[in-house]
Design a protein around this motif. Structure first.
Motif, mmCIF file in Angstrom:
data_model
loop_
_atom_site.group_PDB
_atom_site.id
_atom_site.type_symbol
_atom_site.label_atom_id
_atom_site.label_comp_id
_atom_site.label_asym_id
_atom_site.label_seq_id
_atom_site.Cartn_x
_atom_site.Cartn_y
_atom_site.Cartn_z
ATOM 1 N N MET A 140 0.837 -1.219 0.000
ATOM 2 C CA MET A 140 0.000 0.000 0.000
ATOM 3 C C MET A 140 0.865 1.260 0.000
ATOM 4 S SD MET A 140 -3.311 -0.820 2.371
ATOM 5 C CE MET A 140 -2.533 -1.503 3.786
ATOM 6 N N LYS A 141 2.018 1.176 0.674
ATOM 7 C CA LYS A 141 2.924 2.350 0.697
ATOM 8 C C LYS A 141 3.343 2.702 -0.728
ATOM 9 C CE LYS A 141 6.322 1.348 3.364
ATOM 10 N NZ LYS A 141 7.681 1.609 3.671
ATOM 11 N N ALA A 142 3.702 1.670 -1.508
ATOM 12 C CA ALA A 142 4.148 1.905 -2.886
ATOM 13 C C ALA A 142 2.976 2.419 -3.724
ATOM 14 C CB ALA A 142 4.724 0.624 -3.460
ATOM 15 N N GLU A 143 1.817 1.776 -3.565
ATOM 16 C CA GLU A 143 0.630 2.127 -4.364
ATOM 17 C C GLU A 143 0.167 3.556 -4.085
ATOM 18 O OE1 GLU A 143 -2.437 -1.053 -4.282
ATOM 19 O OE2 GLU A 143 -3.715 0.617 -3.610
ATOM 20 N N LYS A 144 0.229 3.957 -2.824
ATOM 21 C CA LYS A 144 -0.337 5.256 -2.422
ATOM 22 C C LYS A 144 0.719 6.341 -2.268
ATOM 23 C CE LYS A 144 -4.088 2.999 0.124
ATOM 24 N NZ LYS A 144 -5.330 3.460 0.718
ATOM 25 N N ASN A 145 1.964 6.028 -2.580
ATOM 26 C CA ASN A 145 3.078 6.962 -2.351
ATOM 27 C C ASN A 145 3.048 7.491 -0.908
ATOM 28 O OD1 ASN A 145 5.390 8.451 -2.884
ATOM 29 N ND2 ASN A 145 4.224 10.247 -3.576
ATOM 30 N N LEU B 98 -2.740 9.150 11.650
ATOM 31 C CA LEU B 98 -2.254 8.690 12.959
ATOM 32 C C LEU B 98 -3.000 7.387 13.277
ATOM 33 C CD1 LEU B 98 -0.507 9.391 15.497
ATOM 34 C CD2 LEU B 98 -2.529 10.494 16.442
ATOM 35 N N PRO B 99 -2.291 6.264 13.423
ATOM 36 C CA PRO B 99 -2.978 4.972 13.564
ATOM 37 C C PRO B 99 -3.941 4.882 14.744
ATOM 38 C CG PRO B 99 -0.659 4.653 13.053
ATOM 39 C CD PRO B 99 -0.834 6.115 13.295
ATOM 40 N N TYR C 286 -1.622 -0.821 9.456
ATOM 41 C CA TYR C 286 -2.238 -1.454 8.275
ATOM 42 C C TYR C 286 -3.644 -0.884 8.053
ATOM 43 C CZ TYR C 286 -5.041 -5.041 5.941
ATOM 44 O OH TYR C 286 -5.934 -5.683 5.132
ATOM 45 N N ASN C 287 -4.452 -0.861 9.116
ATOM 46 C CA ASN C 287 -5.836 -0.371 8.989
ATOM 47 C C ASN C 287 -5.874 1.075 8.520
ATOM 48 O OD1 ASN C 287 -6.976 -2.742 9.824
ATOM 49 N ND2 ASN C 287 -7.076 -2.158 11.988
ATOM 50 N N CYS C 288 -5.004 1.900 9.085
ATOM 51 C CA CYS C 288 -5.102 3.334 8.773
ATOM 52 C C CYS C 288 -4.591 3.634 7.368
ATOM 53 C CB CYS C 288 -4.489 4.208 9.870
ATOM 54 S SG CYS C 288 -2.841 4.721 9.640
ATOM 55 N N LEU C 289 -3.619 2.836 6.925
ATOM 56 C CA LEU C 289 -3.146 3.022 5.549
ATOM 57 C C LEU C 289 -4.207 2.521 4.559
ATOM 58 C CD1 LEU C 289 -0.722 4.066 3.998
ATOM 59 C CD2 LEU C 289 0.419 1.885 4.376
ATOM 60 N N ARG C 290 -4.866 1.441 4.900
ATOM 61 C CA ARG C 290 -5.928 0.889 4.025
ATOM 62 C C ARG C 290 -7.109 1.865 3.923
ATOM 63 N NH1 ARG C 290 -8.967 -3.799 6.762
ATOM 64 N NH2 ARG C 290 -9.718 -1.962 7.854
ATOM 65 N N ASP C 291 -7.534 2.399 5.106
ATOM 66 C CA ASP C 291 -8.741 3.243 5.135
ATOM 67 C C ASP C 291 -8.420 4.733 4.970
ATOM 68 O OD1 ASP C 291 -9.860 0.837 5.765
ATOM 69 O OD2 ASP C 291 -10.047 1.260 7.919
ATOM 70 N N GLU C 292 -7.144 5.076 4.992
ATOM 71 C CA GLU C 292 -6.691 6.481 4.997
ATOM 72 C C GLU C 292 -7.424 7.260 6.096
ATOM 73 O OE1 GLU C 292 -6.281 8.223 1.107
ATOM 74 O OE2 GLU C 292 -5.566 6.341 0.259
ATOM 75 N N ASN C 293 -7.435 6.676 7.238
ATOM 76 C CA ASN C 293 -8.165 7.188 8.397
ATOM 77 C C ASN C 293 -7.639 6.484 9.660
ATOM 78 O OD1 ASN C 293 -10.447 8.727 9.421
ATOM 79 N ND2 ASN C 293 -11.328 6.731 9.912
#
Ligand code: 13P
Ligand code: SF4
Length: 317
Positions: free
Chosen positions: A16-21, A82-83, A281-288
Motif C-alpha cells: 500500500m505504501k508503494a501504491e499510495k506513495n 495517525l494509527p 495497516y488499517n489506517c493506511l488501508r482506510d486512509e483514516n
C-alpha cells in the motif's frame, strides 16, 4: 474478524505504501517491529525535519498526536494519518491553551519558546518551537538579555536554564514517563553494574539528572552509546530507544531505568505503545484516522516550527 499474521500486515503495508506513495515516520519510542518497517526513524526534531522535506502524498505517523499535528502543520498539502487518535501525550495535555494564555499575560514581554510536545493551539501562541535536541541552542541563539518563557516541560526548562544561565520562567508540566524514574533503583543498578554509565533524557527530574554520566535527547543518547567505550548503560528514557542501541551495538548491555512504582512498566510511554502494526495497516488501508488542523491555527503554528527548523539547519543540528 480473524486477526491476520504479522507477515501479512507487513507485506500489505509495503504494497500500500508503494501504491499510495506513502511513508511511515516512526519515533524511537515505538516498538521494535514498527521501527523496523518505518521509512524513517528519529527523534522529534529529525521527524519534523523529515516531515517538512519529503515527496510522499501520505505520511503515516507512528508516534503521538502532537507529532502528527506538527507534520500536518509543516506539510498541509499532505494527508497525515495517525494509527490511533488516543495516542496523546501527558506533557502536551498539561498545557491547555486557556491556561497558557493566562500564563503569558502574567509574564509579559518574554519570548515564548515551546517544546514541540504541545498542541497546535499552544504552538500558535508561541514564538519559537524547540525539541530536546535543540532547546539549549535555540535559547542561546537569542540575544543574552532576552527574557524567555518556556513551556511545557519543567525539567527540560530547568535543564536549559542551568545550561544557559538565561532569564527563563517555566511552565510546570512533566512527562509521565520521565518524571517517574526512581533514583534509588538507578543507584542500586549502578552498584550491581559498577561499569555501567547512567544516560538520562533532560525531561527527567533533577535528582536523576544529577547522577547522569550523560544527558541528552533521544538521538543524543543513541549517538553516545554508539561512540562511547563503556559496555553497559542504565537508560533513563523511554525504553523503545534500546531497540536502536542494540541494533548498532548488540554486544553492549542496556538496562532500562526502573520507575518509582516497580509494577507499573513506567519506562514505556502508554500513548506511544497504542500504535501497533495492525493499526498502521488499517489506517493506511482506510486512509483514516486523518489529522486535520484548523487552518487559522495551522498558519499561526507554522511560524514557530519553521523558525526552529531554520535555526537548527543553520547550526547543523
Ligand atoms: P525527543 O524525541 O526530543 O528526544 O523527545 C522525547 C519525547 O518525549 C518525545 O515524546
Ligand atoms: Fe509525551 Fe512523555 Fe509519551 Fe513523550 S514519552 S509522548 S513526552 S508522555
Amino acid at each position: 474478524m480473524k486477526q491476520k499474521s504479522a507477515e501479512y500486515y507487513i507485506s500489505e503495508i509495503k504494497r500500500m505504501k508503494a501504491e499510495k506513495n506513502a511513508i511511515i515516520l516512526a519515533h524511537y519510542y515505538q516498538t521494535g517491529d514498527i521501527q523496523d518497517i518505518a521509512d524513517f526513524v528519529g527523534d522529534s526534531l529529525a521527524l519534523s525535519q523529515k516531515a517538512a522535506a519529503n515527496d510522499a502524498d501520505i505520511i503515516v505517523f507512528a508516534g503521538v498526536k502532537f507529532m502528527a499535528e506538527t507534520a500536518k502543520i509543516l506539510a498541509p498539502e499532505k494527508k497525515v494519518l495517525l494509527p490511533d487518535l488516543n495516542a496523546g501525550c501527558s506533557l502536551a495535555d498539561s498545557c491547555r491553551a486557556v491556561d497558557f494564555e493566562k500564563f503569558i499575560k502574567d509574564n509579559p514581554g518574554r519570548t515564548i519558546i515551546t517544546y514541540v510536545n504541545t498542541t497546535a493551539e499552544i504552538k500558535a501562541l508561541s514564538d519559537i518551537s524547540c525539541t530536546s535536541s535543540n532547546a539549549v541552542q535555540i535559547v542561546e541563539s537569542l540575544p543574552v538579555n532576552e527574557k524567555i518563557l518556556f513551556a511545557p516541560d519543567r525539567n527540560l526548562g530547568n535543564y536549559v536554564l542551568n545550561e544557559t544561565g538565561r532569564d527563563i520562567v517555566i511552565w510546570n508540566g512533566t512527562c509521565h514517563v520521565h518524571e517517574e524514574f526512581s533514583l534509588e533503583a538507578i543507584l542500586r543498578l549502578k552498584k550491581e553494574n559498577p561499569g555501567a554509565k547512567i544516560i538520562v533524557h533532560p525531561e527527567c527530574e533533577l535528582p536523576v539528572r544529577m547522577v547522569a554520566d550523560f544527558i541528552g535527547s533521544t538521538s543524543a543518547l543513541l549517538h553516545f552509546t554508539k561512540t562511547d567505550k563503556a559496555d553497559c548503560y542504565i537508560v533513563a528514557t523511554e525504553a523503545g530507544i534500546i531497540h536502536q542501541m542494540k541494533k548498532y551495538n548488540p554486544g553492549k548491555k542496556y538496562i532500562p531505568a526502573p520507575g518509582i512504582d516497580s509494577t507499573c512498566g513506567c519506562s514505556e510511554c502508554s500513548f506511544m505503545k497504542l500504535v501497533t502494526i495492525e493499526k498502521i495497516y488499517n489506517c493506511l488501508r482506510d486512509e483514516n484516522p486523518e489529522i486535520l488542523v484548523d487552518m487559522n491555527i495551522l498558519v499561526k503554528a507554522q511560524r514557530p516550527i519553521k523558525r526552529m527548523i531554520e535555526i537548527s539547519d543553520k547550526l547543523g543540528l
